[in-house]
Design a protein around this motif. Structure first.
Motif, PDB file in Angstrom:
ATOM      1  N   ARG A  13      41.132  51.141  38.808  1.00 47.29           N
ATOM      2  CA  ARG A  13      41.232  50.186  40.044  1.00 47.29           C
ATOM      3  C   ARG A  13      42.333  49.399  40.074  1.00 47.29           C
ATOM      4  N   ALA A  14      42.392  48.638  38.963  1.00 50.07           N
ATOM      5  CA  ALA A  14      43.512  47.594  38.783  1.00 50.07           C
ATOM      6  C   ALA A  14      44.958  48.498  39.079  1.00 50.07           C
ATOM      7  N   PHE A  15      45.053  49.644  38.513  1.00 51.16           N
ATOM      8  CA  PHE A  15      46.318  50.579  38.391  1.00 51.16           C
ATOM      9  C   PHE A  15      46.453  51.051  39.885  1.00 51.16           C
ATOM     10  N   GLY A  16      45.325  51.472  40.583  1.00 51.76           N
ATOM     11  CA  GLY A  16      45.271  51.722  41.916  1.00 51.76           C
ATOM     12  C   GLY A  16      45.903  50.710  42.876  1.00 51.76           C
ATOM     13  N   LEU A  17      45.543  49.472  42.553  1.00 48.34           N
ATOM     14  CA  LEU A  17      46.208  48.438  43.449  1.00 48.34           C
ATOM     15  C   LEU A  17      47.589  48.114  42.950  1.00 48.34           C
ATOM     16  N   GLY A  18      47.959  48.351  41.424  1.00 48.70           N
ATOM     17  CA  GLY A  18      49.165  47.950  41.415  1.00 48.70           C
ATOM     18  C   GLY A  18      50.396  49.080  41.847  1.00 48.70           C
ATOM     19  N   TYR A  19      49.809  50.455  41.994  1.00 49.70           N
ATOM     20  CA  TYR A  19      50.626  51.456  42.657  1.00 49.70           C
ATOM     21  C   TYR A  19      50.863  50.844  44.092  1.00 49.70           C
ATOM     22  N   ARG A  20      49.769  50.560  44.844  1.00 52.18           N
ATOM     23  CA  ARG A  20      50.014  49.963  46.423  1.00 52.18           C
ATOM     24  C   ARG A  20      51.033  48.914  46.374  1.00 52.18           C
ATOM     25  N   ILE A  21      50.770  47.805  45.248  1.00 50.87           N
ATOM     26  CA  ILE A  21      52.047  46.721  45.516  1.00 50.87           C
ATOM     27  C   ILE A  21      53.324  47.115  45.231  1.00 50.87           C
ATOM     28  N   SER A  22      53.533  48.273  44.215  1.00 49.85           N
ATOM     29  CA  SER A  22      54.786  48.774  43.697  1.00 49.85           C
ATOM     30  C   SER A  22      55.405  49.484  45.072  1.00 49.85           C
ATOM     31  N   ARG A  23      54.796  49.833  45.899  1.00 46.58           N
ATOM     32  CA  ARG A  23      55.639  50.346  47.272  1.00 46.58           C
ATOM     33  C   ARG A  23      56.322  49.219  47.867  1.00 46.58           C
TER      34      ARG A  23
END
Length: 160
Positions: A65-75
């Motif tokens: 879940r943390a990496f999923g959030l990280g991928y959204r932020i990296s947009r």
């Protein structure tokens, strides 16, 4: 021969394509032949029908879940190296848990897991990579150590 399969993905039988599906098919094929020692992966879904004792899940739900959030932020921050960080954490966890008793051959899919490969070499396992590489020098060092171990002389057998 028993193979430890390292799949840097979420394993799924129900996916129609992608690394999780390919990883599942490889693991299933090895298991059907009696050659699967373990499969190391991020996580699996309910569609995976491999015996639980053969699956080593390296990313708990909270990390996913943390990496999923990280991928959204990296947009919004494209220079944020989320994917590379995820790969490095996976490699670190895989290399720490790898055990010789699981098999005599390590097979890594894309992306390369240098820490896991080096640990397998120290444990005396054969290593097979079907992957891209971080740097050509890394593969050259692995191939040279195998040449020395096997007593192969002459020109290098490695080309990139």
């Amino acid at each position: 021969m028993r193979v430890v399969l390292v799949v840097n993905a979420h394993l799924s039988r129900s996916d129609t394509r992608g690394p999780g599906r390919v990883g599942y098919l490889m693991a299933r094929g090895l298991h059907d032949r009696g050659c699967l020692g373990r499969v190391l992966c991020y996580t699996t879904d309910a569609s995976v029908d491999l015996p639980e004792r053969l699956i080593v899940r390296l990313e708990p739900h909270i990390i996913r879940r943390a990496f999923g959030l990280g991928y959204r932020i990296s947009r919004y921050l494209p220079t944020l190296p989320i994917r590379r960080m995820e790969e490095q954490i996976f490699d670190s966890r895989a290399s720490r848990c790898l055990m010789r008793e699981w098999g005599d051959t390590l097979f890594c899919t894309k992306p390369v897991n240098p820490g896991t490969i080096l640990r397998a070499k120290r444990l005396g396992m054969l290593t097979v990579m079907s992957t891209s590489i971080l740097h050509p020098r890394f593969n050259l060092e692995i191939v040279k150590s195998e040449q020395e171990r096997l007593g192969v002389r002459g020109a290098s057998v490695y080309t990139d």
